[in-house]
Design a protein around this motif. Sequence first.
Motif, PDB file in Angstrom:
ATOM      1  N   SER A   1      -0.114  12.600  11.249  1.00 58.09           N
ATOM      2  CA  SER A   1       0.552  11.620  12.106  1.00 58.09           C
ATOM      3  C   SER A   1      -0.197  10.290  12.200  1.00 58.09           C
ATOM      4  O   SER A   1       0.365   9.295  12.663  1.00 58.09           O
ATOM      5  N   SER A   2      -1.470  10.269  11.781  1.00 58.97           N
ATOM      6  CA  SER A   2      -2.230   9.019  11.837  1.00 58.97           C
ATOM      7  C   SER A   2      -2.038   8.159  10.593  1.00 58.97           C
ATOM      8  O   SER A   2      -2.620   7.085  10.484  1.00 58.97           O
ATOM      9  N   ILE A   3      -1.216   8.627   9.649  1.00 54.30           N
ATOM     10  CA  ILE A   3      -0.943   7.883   8.413  1.00 54.30           C
ATOM     11  C   ILE A   3       0.490   7.382   8.446  1.00 54.30           C
ATOM     12  O   ILE A   3       1.419   8.126   8.788  1.00 54.30           O
ATOM     13  N   TYR A   4       0.674   6.093   8.083  1.00 58.00           N
ATOM     14  CA  TYR A   4       2.006   5.496   8.060  1.00 58.00           C
ATOM     15  C   TYR A   4       2.503   5.419   6.617  1.00 58.00           C
ATOM     16  O   TYR A   4       1.723   5.215   5.681  1.00 58.00           O
TER      17      TYR A   4
ATOM     18  N   ASP B   1      10.670   1.899  15.072  1.00 63.82           N
ATOM     19  CA  ASP B   1      11.999   2.038  15.678  1.00 63.82           C
ATOM     20  C   ASP B   1      13.069   1.388  14.815  1.00 63.82           C
ATOM     21  O   ASP B   1      14.236   1.843  14.801  1.00 63.82           O
ATOM     22  N   ARG B   2      12.678   0.331  14.091  1.00 62.82           N
ATOM     23  CA  ARG B   2      13.635  -0.374  13.247  1.00 62.82           C
ATOM     24  C   ARG B   2      13.624   0.137  11.806  1.00 62.82           C
ATOM     25  O   ARG B   2      14.193  -0.501  10.904  1.00 62.82           O
ATOM     26  N   ASP B   3      12.937   1.269  11.586  1.00 59.41           N
ATOM     27  CA  ASP B   3      12.931   1.974  10.299  1.00 59.41           C
ATOM     28  C   ASP B   3      12.324   1.150   9.163  1.00 59.41           C
ATOM     29  O   ASP B   3      12.787   1.197   8.010  1.00 59.41           O
ATOM     30  N   TYR B   4      11.271   0.416   9.476  1.00 60.55           N
ATOM     31  CA  TYR B   4      10.499  -0.243   8.416  1.00 60.55           C
ATOM     32  C   TYR B   4       9.385   0.674   7.912  1.00 60.55           C
ATOM     33  O   TYR B   4       9.077   0.687   6.724  1.00 60.55           O
ATOM     34  N   ILE B   5       8.777   1.421   8.840  1.00 62.94           N
ATOM     35  CA  ILE B   5       7.720   2.360   8.491  1.00 62.94           C
ATOM     36  C   ILE B   5       7.935   3.645   9.290  1.00 62.94           C
ATOM     37  O   ILE B   5       8.728   3.681  10.250  1.00 62.94           O
ATOM     38  N   ARG B   6       7.224   4.705   8.903  1.00 61.03           N
ATOM     39  CA  ARG B   6       7.309   5.976   9.624  1.00 61.03           C
ATOM     40  C   ARG B   6       5.968   6.688   9.498  1.00 61.03           C
ATOM     41  O   ARG B   6       5.136   6.351   8.641  1.00 61.03           O
ATOM     42  N   ARG B   7       5.791   7.699  10.344  1.00 62.31           N
ATOM     43  CA  ARG B   7       4.566   8.491  10.306  1.00 62.31           C
ATOM     44  C   ARG B   7       4.704   9.579   9.229  1.00 62.31           C
ATOM     45  O   ARG B   7       5.799  10.114   8.998  1.00 62.31           O
ATOM     46  N   SER B   8       3.576   9.894   8.624  1.00 59.93           N
ATOM     47  CA  SER B   8       3.569  10.946   7.620  1.00 59.93           C
ATOM     48  C   SER B   8       3.775  12.302   8.288  1.00 59.93           C
ATOM     49  O   SER B   8       3.271  12.562   9.388  1.00 59.93           O
ATOM     50  N   LYS B   9       4.522  13.186   7.623  1.00 60.38           N
ATOM     51  CA  LYS B   9       4.775  14.506   8.183  1.00 60.38           C
ATOM     52  C   LYS B   9       3.515  15.359   8.170  1.00 60.38           C
ATOM     53  O   LYS B   9       3.322  16.204   9.051  1.00 60.38           O
ATOM     54  N   GLU B  10       2.647  15.164   7.157  1.00 64.69           N
ATOM     55  CA  GLU B  10       1.422  15.950   7.077  1.00 64.69           C
ATOM     56  C   GLU B  10       0.353  15.463   8.049  1.00 64.69           C
ATOM     57  O   GLU B  10      -0.404  16.270   8.608  1.00 64.69           O
TER      58      GLU B  10
ATOM     59  N   ARG C   1       0.803  -1.224   0.000  1.00 64.34           N
ATOM     60  CA  ARG C   1       0.000   0.000   0.000  1.00 64.34           C
ATOM     61  C   ARG C   1       0.846   1.289   0.000  1.00 64.34           C
ATOM     62  O   ARG C   1       0.342   2.348  -0.342  1.00 64.34           O
ATOM     63  N   ARG C   2       2.044   1.213   0.507  1.00 62.18           N
ATOM     64  CA  ARG C   2       2.950   2.355   0.615  1.00 62.18           C
ATOM     65  C   ARG C   2       2.523   3.332   1.700  1.00 62.18           C
ATOM     66  O   ARG C   2       3.297   3.661   2.583  1.00 62.18           O
ATOM     67  N   THR C   3       1.324   3.857   1.645  1.00 66.38           N
ATOM     68  CA  THR C   3       0.792   4.727   2.705  1.00 66.38           C
ATOM     69  C   THR C   3      -0.567   4.189   3.125  1.00 66.38           C
ATOM     70  O   THR C   3      -1.361   3.752   2.282  1.00 66.38           O
ATOM     71  N   LEU C   4      -0.807   4.277   4.450  1.00 66.45           N
ATOM     72  CA  LEU C   4      -2.067   3.701   4.956  1.00 66.45           C
ATOM     73  C   LEU C   4      -2.398   4.328   6.305  1.00 66.45           C
ATOM     74  O   LEU C   4      -1.507   4.458   7.160  1.00 66.45           O
ATOM     75  N   PRO C   5      -3.675   4.724   6.536  1.00 63.82           N
ATOM     76  CA  PRO C   5      -4.059   5.226   7.865  1.00 63.82           C
ATOM     77  C   PRO C   5      -3.986   4.125   8.912  1.00 63.82           C
ATOM     78  O   PRO C   5      -4.048   2.926   8.607  1.00 63.82           O
TER      79      PRO C   5
ATOM     80  N   ARG D   1       3.667  -3.537  18.086  1.00 62.65           N
ATOM     81  CA  ARG D   1       4.463  -4.051  16.965  1.00 62.65           C
ATOM     82  C   ARG D   1       4.685  -2.966  15.901  1.00 62.65           C
ATOM     83  O   ARG D   1       5.737  -2.915  15.269  1.00 62.65           O
ATOM     84  N   ILE D   2       3.684  -2.104  15.702  1.00 60.44           N
ATOM     85  CA  ILE D   2       3.857  -0.994  14.753  1.00 60.44           C
ATOM     86  C   ILE D   2       4.961  -0.063  15.234  1.00 60.44           C
ATOM     87  O   ILE D   2       5.828   0.380  14.454  1.00 60.44           O
ATOM     88  N   GLU D   3       4.960   0.240  16.535  1.00 61.94           N
ATOM     89  CA  GLU D   3       5.996   1.110  17.096  1.00 61.94           C
ATOM     90  C   GLU D   3       7.371   0.457  16.998  1.00 61.94           C
ATOM     91  O   GLU D   3       8.386   1.139  16.741  1.00 61.94           O
ATOM     92  N   SER D   4       7.396  -0.884  17.181  1.00 62.87           N
ATOM     93  CA  SER D   4       8.681  -1.586  17.058  1.00 62.87           C
ATOM     94  C   SER D   4       9.214  -1.486  15.634  1.00 62.87           C
ATOM     95  O   SER D   4      10.425  -1.290  15.423  1.00 62.87           O
TER      96      SER D   4
END
Length: 817
Positions: free
Chosen positions: A810-813, A799-808, A765-769, A793-796
């Motif tokens: 914060s509820s979108i990964y 931390d391991r740089d698999y996903i991040r929060r969107s800058k615009e 999906r690349r980006t997802l709420p 698990r999402i937070e983990s």
Amino acid sequence: MSTSSLVHIFLVSNCFFLDRIISEVLMSVAGSNCNGSHSGGRKRKLNSTSGNGKKQTKLTYPSSNNQAQALDCITKSPMAESTDGESSELQSGSITPRASLNNHVKKPGTGKKLVIKNMKARPDLPENYCERAWAKLCEAIRAIHSQSHISYSLEELYQAVENMCSHKMAATLYEDLQHECQRHIESLVPLVDQLWTDHCRQMIMIRSIFLYLDRTFAVTSPSLLSIWDLGLKLFCSTIIGHGSVQTRVVKGLLTLIHQERCGESVDKGLLKSLVRMLVDLQLYHEVFELEFLRETETMYHEEALRVMRDSQFTLPDYLAHVNRRLSQENERVLQYIDKSTKKPLLLCVEKQLVGEHQEEILEKGFEMLLEANRHQDLSLLYDLFTRFKNGLGLIKKAYANYIKKSGMAIVSDAERDKTMVQELLDLKAKVDTIIAESFQGNEKFTDVVRESFESVVNKRQNKPAELIAKYVDSQLRSGNKEWSDEELDRLLDRVMVLFRYIHGKDVFEAFYKKDLAKRLLLGKSASFDSEKSMLLKLKQECGPNFTSKLEGMFKDMELSKELMATWTQMASQKVPSTIDLSVNVLTMGYWPTYPPMDVALPSELVQYQQAFQTFYLGKHNGRKLQWQPSLGQCVLKTCFTNGEKELQVSFLQAIVLLLFNAAEKMSFLSIKDLTRIEDGELRRTLQSLAIGNARVLIKHPKGKDVEDADQFIFNKEFKHKLCRIKINQVQLKETVEENQATNERVFQDRQYQIDAAIVRIMKMRRTLPHNLLVSECLAQLRFDVRQSDLKKRIESLMDRDYIRRSKENSSIYEYIA
């Protein structure tokens, strides 16, 4: 007779009636005070005639002279004295209103008035008055129906009715009148039937005489009816078509049918003949059927309400009653009701007895029928309910509630954990039998069972999966001789049905693998074929990935057998043959994880261990062996005073017993130092040798627990009737620590699966709420997981740089490539 004449007679008769009562009261009161006699007075006659001059009624009443004499006596009596302007009152039980005598008596020179009031106390009726009065009234009713002379006056009959009503007999009188009128109506029905039969017989004969006319003239003329149809038309228009006759015939038929429904004996031939008459006259549907169905609806509606409110009436009784009523109505159609009425008649009965009370019927005892396995009653209930649009849905809902209620009582009770699986299997077998025998194998109920059991089994997270794995272990152990191979295979099929309902199949896999390892390593499997059969069932259900490690365990056991055959040939040349050593080489990734245990082996065993390690590493270069003594077992030949015995013990028990070759008495601390066995494991091992059923060691002081200061002595006087004695191996019993360790391994494995699912979804999906990511993860995972664990698990992964929060937002990964 005109209306005015009737009103005139009514008014005159009522005036006469009041006048006569007043006269009789006056005469009775004045009788003792008057010298004159009224018996010889003149009587006046009143004749009432109708408009055509015909005499209708002849009435008589006492003359006014007698009334005047009676009044004169009363006024002279002390009881009637009063002053001017005052009135004198007399109590009477025969007169209701106050009556003035000014119209009847005129005394010149006086203005006094006589007022008559009711008596406060109503006089009692004579004995047997009710029976005698009804006999007169009944005779009068029958005379009216037969148009004959009435033996009693209307006044007397009216007074009898008034007296009975005044003395609270109105209800009884009304019921008797209804029965008498009904009897008269019923008596008309055979007359109509006889008239119809005679008419048919006569028309048949007439038609035979005029047959030539019928064939050559009536039939060929479109505007004319045949002679037979002509007779029917004339009979219908002249007799049955008459409103009063038609109404009486229909009412009589309905009355007879109602009596027959209530269990009374009626002439069914008469009913059949009259119904046939209405059909032939084409009046059946228009005149009779609608009234018949309306009467049927009313009767069964009232009957259903009455029966449903009866607390003594159980659901099986009610179902039998409904079935009996439907059979009776079917029989009526065969006997005298027209066949065209069968469908609406049965629909009417079913609707009133069942359709209008479906929920009440289910609440009244559906669960009781299921508990008692009343298959026949359940089949009847199913048959009745499926005739209605929402009936099947109501049964499905009630059935699901029963399964959930019964299943939750089993699963939620921790005290029933030992019997949980067997009770669930019994419940499943029970509901399946009910579906097959009572619900005609309807697949919709199979779906209900599946959904209900899924809800029940997964209500208590992880525990049912663990208990199902342990149940399979108990059935596949060698000590279980309850089943034959065929019966065991059928039992495993039933267990697999429960296994399908489990969401956390990884929990089952973890416990099943741990128990399977013990059965294979300790030789406790009842049947190798049964083990392979269970493995095949799991593979068919969950796929090859689920059983790959289990298949690897079986492969290790087969390779170990081949390896030991080669080792046996080599060992006979390099090491003494006093010890028969058998080693199972296990692939660490296939088998459960066991904590490493470094124990001090006896010198005899060390030599064999080093020899086998050299042999194995010589064949497989680059591999590493890690010895695991906790699952080993030994057979020791032991000498006692009473002879030699063979002791079948665990590897740790054997290490402890071999110490007593050098000393007969040893302390707990010295045993611990010499063996280096972990403290808790050593205490359990000594308990099995000194406190169990086979006590080859004697503990001082006595007690169930092993303390640091305890001493142990070899029991030379040990006795047992068997030559080979099995001493219970404590490591076969699962400890709390082992259970927790298994659950922790499951949790760790689940974390990896959750991480993989999240990365897989985000990569696509690349980006997802956040909410969509959680919902898609829950849909992909095969086990239940809490949203709080998913968030961790999402937070983990962040931390391991698999996903991040969107800058615009914060509820979108966002997925990091």
